[in-house]
Design a protein around this motif. Structure first.
Motif, PDB file in Angstrom:
ATOM      1  N   PRO A 405       0.817  -1.221   0.000  1.00  0.00           N
ATOM      2  CA  PRO A 405       0.000   0.000   0.000  1.00  0.00           C
ATOM      3  C   PRO A 405       0.849   1.269   0.000  1.00  0.00           C
ATOM      4  O   PRO A 405       1.891   1.333   0.659  1.00  0.00           O
ATOM      5  N   MET A 406       0.375   2.254  -0.752  1.00  0.00           N
ATOM      6  CA  MET A 406       0.966   3.582  -0.741  1.00  0.00           C
ATOM      7  C   MET A 406       0.018   4.465   0.077  1.00  0.00           C
ATOM      8  O   MET A 406      -1.084   4.792  -0.369  1.00  0.00           O
ATOM      9  N   LYS A 407       0.419   4.817   1.285  1.00  0.00           N
ATOM     10  CA  LYS A 407      -0.496   5.477   2.217  1.00  0.00           C
ATOM     11  C   LYS A 407      -0.622   6.987   1.994  1.00  0.00           C
ATOM     12  O   LYS A 407      -1.620   7.591   2.372  1.00  0.00           O
ATOM     13  N   THR A 408       0.408   7.603   1.396  1.00  0.00           N
ATOM     14  CA  THR A 408       0.362   9.047   1.168  1.00  0.00           C
ATOM     15  C   THR A 408       0.725   9.374  -0.267  1.00  0.00           C
ATOM     16  O   THR A 408       1.200   8.512  -1.018  1.00  0.00           O
ATOM     17  N   TYR A 409       0.541  10.630  -0.623  1.00  0.00           N
ATOM     18  CA  TYR A 409       0.847  11.051  -1.991  1.00  0.00           C
ATOM     19  C   TYR A 409       2.340  11.140  -2.267  1.00  0.00           C
ATOM     20  O   TYR A 409       2.756  11.431  -3.394  1.00  0.00           O
ATOM     21  N   LEU A 410       3.173  10.838  -1.253  1.00  0.00           N
ATOM     22  CA  LEU A 410       4.625  10.861  -1.424  1.00  0.00           C
ATOM     23  C   LEU A 410       5.246   9.472  -1.528  1.00  0.00           C
ATOM     24  O   LEU A 410       6.339   9.327  -2.061  1.00  0.00           O
ATOM     25  N   ASP A 411       4.565   8.453  -1.028  1.00  0.00           N
ATOM     26  CA  ASP A 411       5.184   7.137  -0.850  1.00  0.00           C
ATOM     27  C   ASP A 411       5.769   6.552  -2.132  1.00  0.00           C
ATOM     28  O   ASP A 411       6.761   5.821  -2.085  1.00  0.00           O
ATOM     29  N   TRP A 412       5.141   6.848  -3.283  1.00  0.00           N
ATOM     30  CA  TRP A 412       5.535   6.203  -4.537  1.00  0.00           C
ATOM     31  C   TRP A 412       6.574   7.011  -5.325  1.00  0.00           C
ATOM     32  O   TRP A 412       6.921   6.646  -6.436  1.00  0.00           O
ATOM     33  N   MET A 413       7.116   8.055  -4.713  1.00  0.00           N
ATOM     34  CA  MET A 413       8.030   8.961  -5.420  1.00  0.00           C
ATOM     35  C   MET A 413       9.474   8.867  -4.905  1.00  0.00           C
ATOM     36  O   MET A 413      10.297   9.726  -5.181  1.00  0.00           O
ATOM     37  N   GLN A 414       9.799   7.815  -4.163  1.00  0.00           N
ATOM     38  CA  GLN A 414      11.101   7.744  -3.515  1.00  0.00           C
ATOM     39  C   GLN A 414      12.270   7.661  -4.493  1.00  0.00           C
ATOM     40  O   GLN A 414      13.353   8.168  -4.210  1.00  0.00           O
ATOM     41  N   ALA A 415      12.063   7.017  -5.640  1.00  0.00           N
ATOM     42  CA  ALA A 415      13.141   6.930  -6.624  1.00  0.00           C
ATOM     43  C   ALA A 415      13.602   8.312  -7.063  1.00  0.00           C
ATOM     44  O   ALA A 415      14.777   8.506  -7.413  1.00  0.00           O
ATOM     45  N   ALA A 416      12.693   9.274  -7.036  1.00  0.00           N
ATOM     46  CA  ALA A 416      13.042  10.649  -7.398  1.00  0.00           C
ATOM     47  C   ALA A 416      13.560  11.425  -6.197  1.00  0.00           C
ATOM     48  O   ALA A 416      14.629  12.037  -6.244  1.00  0.00           O
ATOM     49  N   TYR A 417      12.824  11.403  -5.071  1.00  0.00           N
ATOM     50  CA  TYR A 417      13.221  12.317  -3.988  1.00  0.00           C
ATOM     51  C   TYR A 417      14.395  11.815  -3.156  1.00  0.00           C
ATOM     52  O   TYR A 417      15.029  12.601  -2.462  1.00  0.00           O
ATOM     53  N   PHE A 418      14.734  10.530  -3.249  1.00  0.00           N
ATOM     54  CA  PHE A 418      15.985  10.093  -2.630  1.00  0.00           C
ATOM     55  C   PHE A 418      17.173  10.792  -3.298  1.00  0.00           C
ATOM     56  O   PHE A 418      18.161  11.117  -2.645  1.00  0.00           O
ATOM     57  N   ILE A 419      17.062  11.035  -4.595  1.00  0.00           N
ATOM     58  CA  ILE A 419      18.132  11.737  -5.318  1.00  0.00           C
ATOM     59  C   ILE A 419      18.085  13.235  -5.015  1.00  0.00           C
ATOM     60  O   ILE A 419      19.120  13.899  -4.917  1.00  0.00           O
ATOM     61  N   THR A 420      16.883  13.776  -4.829  1.00  0.00           N
ATOM     62  CA  THR A 420      16.739  15.195  -4.502  1.00  0.00           C
ATOM     63  C   THR A 420      17.662  15.606  -3.368  1.00  0.00           C
ATOM     64  O   THR A 420      18.377  16.616  -3.457  1.00  0.00           O
ATOM     65  N   VAL A 421      17.641  14.843  -2.267  1.00  0.00           N
ATOM     66  CA  VAL A 421      18.357  15.278  -1.073  1.00  0.00           C
ATOM     67  C   VAL A 421      19.864  15.101  -1.184  1.00  0.00           C
ATOM     68  O   VAL A 421      20.602  15.543  -0.300  1.00  0.00           O
ATOM     69  N   THR A 422      20.358  14.495  -2.270  1.00  0.00           N
ATOM     70  CA  THR A 422      21.808  14.412  -2.478  1.00  0.00           C
ATOM     71  C   THR A 422      22.358  15.661  -3.165  1.00  0.00           C
ATOM     72  O   THR A 422      23.565  15.896  -3.133  1.00  0.00           O
ATOM     73  N   GLY A 423      21.486  16.455  -3.802  1.00  0.00           N
ATOM     74  CA  GLY A 423      21.927  17.652  -4.518  1.00  0.00           C
ATOM     75  C   GLY A 423      22.497  17.376  -5.890  1.00  0.00           C
ATOM     76  O   GLY A 423      22.930  18.297  -6.578  1.00  0.00           O
ATOM     77  N   CYS A 424      22.496  16.119  -6.330  1.00  0.00           N
ATOM     78  CA  CYS A 424      23.102  15.755  -7.615  1.00  0.00           C
ATOM     79  C   CYS A 424      22.153  16.026  -8.783  1.00  0.00           C
ATOM     80  O   CYS A 424      20.926  15.975  -8.617  1.00  0.00           O
ATOM     81  N   PRO A 425      22.693  16.265  -9.970  1.00  0.00           N
ATOM     82  CA  PRO A 425      21.835  16.425 -11.142  1.00  0.00           C
ATOM     83  C   PRO A 425      21.302  15.073 -11.594  1.00  0.00           C
ATOM     84  O   PRO A 425      21.993  14.052 -11.512  1.00  0.00           O
ATOM     85  N   ALA A 426      20.060  15.054 -12.073  1.00  0.00           N
ATOM     86  CA  ALA A 426      19.425  13.817 -12.518  1.00  0.00           C
ATOM     87  C   ALA A 426      18.542  14.111 -13.720  1.00  0.00           C
ATOM     88  O   ALA A 426      17.818  15.110 -13.735  1.00  0.00           O
ATOM     89  N   ILE A 427      18.602  13.237 -14.699  1.00  0.00           N
ATOM     90  CA  ILE A 427      17.815  13.426 -15.914  1.00  0.00           C
ATOM     91  C   ILE A 427      16.903  12.236 -16.122  1.00  0.00           C
ATOM     92  O   ILE A 427      17.277  11.099 -15.839  1.00  0.00           O
ATOM     93  N   SER A 428      15.677  12.488 -16.553  1.00  0.00           N
ATOM     94  CA  SER A 428      14.752  11.432 -16.950  1.00  0.00           C
ATOM     95  C   SER A 428      14.733  11.394 -18.468  1.00  0.00           C
ATOM     96  O   SER A 428      14.417  12.394 -19.130  1.00  0.00           O
ATOM     97  N   LEU A 429      15.080  10.218 -19.008  1.00  0.00           N
ATOM     98  CA  LEU A 429      15.205  10.044 -20.449  1.00  0.00           C
ATOM     99  C   LEU A 429      14.212   8.982 -20.903  1.00  0.00           C
ATOM    100  O   LEU A 429      14.157   7.902 -20.312  1.00  0.00           O
ATOM    101  N   PRO A 430      13.392   9.252 -21.934  1.00  0.00           N
ATOM    102  CA  PRO A 430      12.466   8.213 -22.414  1.00  0.00           C
ATOM    103  C   PRO A 430      13.237   6.959 -22.796  1.00  0.00           C
ATOM    104  O   PRO A 430      14.212   7.020 -23.561  1.00  0.00           O
ATOM    105  N   PHE A 431      12.807   5.805 -22.250  1.00  0.00           N
ATOM    106  CA  PHE A 431      13.613   4.608 -22.478  1.00  0.00           C
ATOM    107  C   PHE A 431      12.812   3.418 -22.990  1.00  0.00           C
ATOM    108  O   PHE A 431      13.343   2.572 -23.690  1.00  0.00           O
ATOM    109  N   GLY A 432      11.564   3.310 -22.631  1.00  0.00           N
ATOM    110  CA  GLY A 432      10.791   2.163 -23.081  1.00  0.00           C
ATOM    111  C   GLY A 432       9.320   2.373 -22.820  1.00  0.00           C
ATOM    112  O   GLY A 432       8.892   3.436 -22.354  1.00  0.00           O
ATOM    113  N   ARG A 433       8.542   1.336 -23.122  1.00  0.00           N
ATOM    114  CA  ARG A 433       7.103   1.401 -22.922  1.00  0.00           C
ATOM    115  C   ARG A 433       6.620   0.086 -22.316  1.00  0.00           C
ATOM    116  O   ARG A 433       7.192  -0.970 -22.556  1.00  0.00           O
ATOM    117  N   THR A 434       5.567   0.187 -21.534  1.00  0.00           N
ATOM    118  CA  THR A 434       4.956  -1.002 -20.964  1.00  0.00           C
ATOM    119  C   THR A 434       4.194  -1.749 -22.052  1.00  0.00           C
ATOM    120  O   THR A 434       4.057  -1.275 -23.190  1.00  0.00           O
TER     121      THR A 434
END
Length: 467
Positions: A405-434
């Protein structure tokens, strides 16, 4: 080559400068696409065709006068509705600001307008940019351009959707917990969260608050570099700005994957849940890197404490910025945002000190990871941009991932915000499709300050995918 709204922003700008197409004609092409797709998708808000046409006419007259013009001259542009644009309705997605018209531009807007764009309106956002699904009570919900039953992501969801649908050639946004990377992943475009200080912001209520940054979005890496070259660079009003000039990022951007040392981790060692299809697509990137000569290893930095750090600093920031507003207007806030703001009210000085100490530790761990202090050095870290593919637009956030279960509107965003707090640059690049054809973005992370290197790597991956 026949120019269209799908042409690169670089080609569109070059055609205007060469007078192969007028700014008026280019605007007409985009207004036609907006008329076709925006009624369903609801990406662009506060559209003002009359002022846009006047702006395009002025752009043509300036070019005809022989005056020097900027790198984005004549390109139609819509600004994120959390960014103040002088003289244009700017609502922040809140009913409290439904008729708000700022008297001055924010710095990022100031730079883009100075580069010669033709302002056409704003792009939709969630309320006060809180959450990675774009909906609000002022303008409604933005839908995914690939599958309109799905979310376009957020908080720069209107920007990503408009870009992917050909309604604008470039877009800008901001990113605290993934607000450039998540919608880029959902809509199949490129989104960059720059290094802290790369894109200065002004005015801010707190110039020392460093979880949110502005950044560019585009349909390819070259276009993203073009916009970054306009919005990056120091400004005396932003004391934490990095000193490199924006021109350092001007295209063309070329890179190679040969010899690149890649750390690949689908979930940072089980730190968060990732949808099975997303995990498989991200894992498949190993063969793409390897085939181009990169050295790929299953590895990740220790980001223990990132969750507490981000949530503490976010709640503190929200309470400081919106606490009094919530107290005065409790019914005007969506429940998830109100809860997030109130969570900040109980924080102590010790809590904030702990979060900043943890953030310092996380930044140091990333530096050591890329430097190889306790193992092999890595040039980039690869992981998902979003833990899920686009979810149904009638939900505020995914209810579960792999049964968890994802209990809050933040729970499913950890892959992004774990990087946020490091201060490093990060890029999202289109890579595939389901299997259902939904876009999935690959998140590539580099050491702090290595934004140009990151763009070169992303461009090289893009080249391999398109070859």
């Amino acid at each position: 080559m026949e120019l269209s709204v799908e042409s690169t922003a670089r080609d569109q700008a070059a055609a205007v400068r060469a007078r192969e197409i007028s700014a008026r004609e280019l605007l007409d092409l985009h207004l036609k696409r907006i008329a076709e797709r925006n009624p369903e998708l609801n990406a662009i808000v506060a559209l003002d065709e009359e002022r846009a046409r006047a702006g395009a006419a002025a752009a043509d007259e300036l070019l005809a006068s022989g005056a020097e013009v900027g790198p984005l001259h004549g390109l139609p542009f819509a600004f994120k509705d959390t960014h103040a644009v002088a003289g244009w309705r700017t609502t922040y997605g809140s009913p409290l600001f439904a008729e708000h018209v700022p008297g001055r531009d924010e710095l990022i807007v100031e730079r883009i307008r100075r580069a010669g764009v033709v302002t056409i309106g704003k792009t939709n956002v969630p309320e006060f940019a809180a959450g990675s699904h774009t909906f609000n009570t002022v303008f409604g919900t933005t839908l995914n351009p690939v599958d309109p039953s799905r979310s376009a992501g957020g908080s720069s969801g209107g920007a990503a959707c408009a870009l992917a649908a050909g309604m604008v050639p470039l877009a800008e946004g901001s990113d605290m917990g993934g607000s450039l990377r998540n919608p880029a992943s959902f809509c199949g475009v490129v989104g960059l969260r720059p290094s802290l200080g790369r894109v200065p912001e002004w005015p801010l209520y707190n110039q020392w608050e460093t979880t949110s940054v502005g950044g560019p979005m585009a349909r390819d890496v070259g276009d993203l570099a073009l916009l970054l070259s306009v919005i990056a660079g120091p400004d005396p009003r932003a004391p934490q700005a990095l000193g490199d000039p924006g021109s350092a990022f001007s295209p063309p951007i070329r890179g190679s994957l040969s010899g690149l040392r890649v750390a690949l981790s689908v979930d940072l060692g089980g730190a968060f849940e990732v949808d099975g299809e997303v995990a498989a697509i991200v894992a498949s990137s190993a063969s793409v890197f390897s085939s181009a000569g990169a050295l790929v290893a299953s590895a990740h930095p220790d980001l223990a404490g990132a969750d507490d750090t981000f949530r503490t600093l976010r709640a503190w920031h929200f309470q400081a910025k919106f606490g009094r507003m919530l107290d005065a207007n409790p019914a005007a806030f969506k429940q998830s945002l109100a809860d997030n703001i109130r969570a900040g009210a109980s924080l102590t000085g010790g809590d904030i000190a702990r979060a900043y100490a943890q953030r310092t530790t996380l930044s140091e761990r990333m530096r050591e990871f890329f430097a190889g202090v306790e193992g092999a050095p890595y040039d980039v870290l690869v992981l998902p941009a979003s833990q899920v593919p686009p979810f149904p637009a009638d939900r505020e956030f995914p209810q579960e991932i792999n049964g968890r279960p994802m209990k809050t509107y933040l729970d499913w965003m950890q892959a992004a915000y774990f990087i946020t707090v490091t201060g490093c640059p990060a890029i999202s690049l289109p890579f595939g499709r389901t299997a259902d054809g939904l876009p999935v973005g690959l998140q590539i992370v580099a050491r702090h300050g290595a934004d140009l290197f990151l763009l070169e790597v992303a461009a090289a991956v893009e080249d391999v995918l398109h070859s």
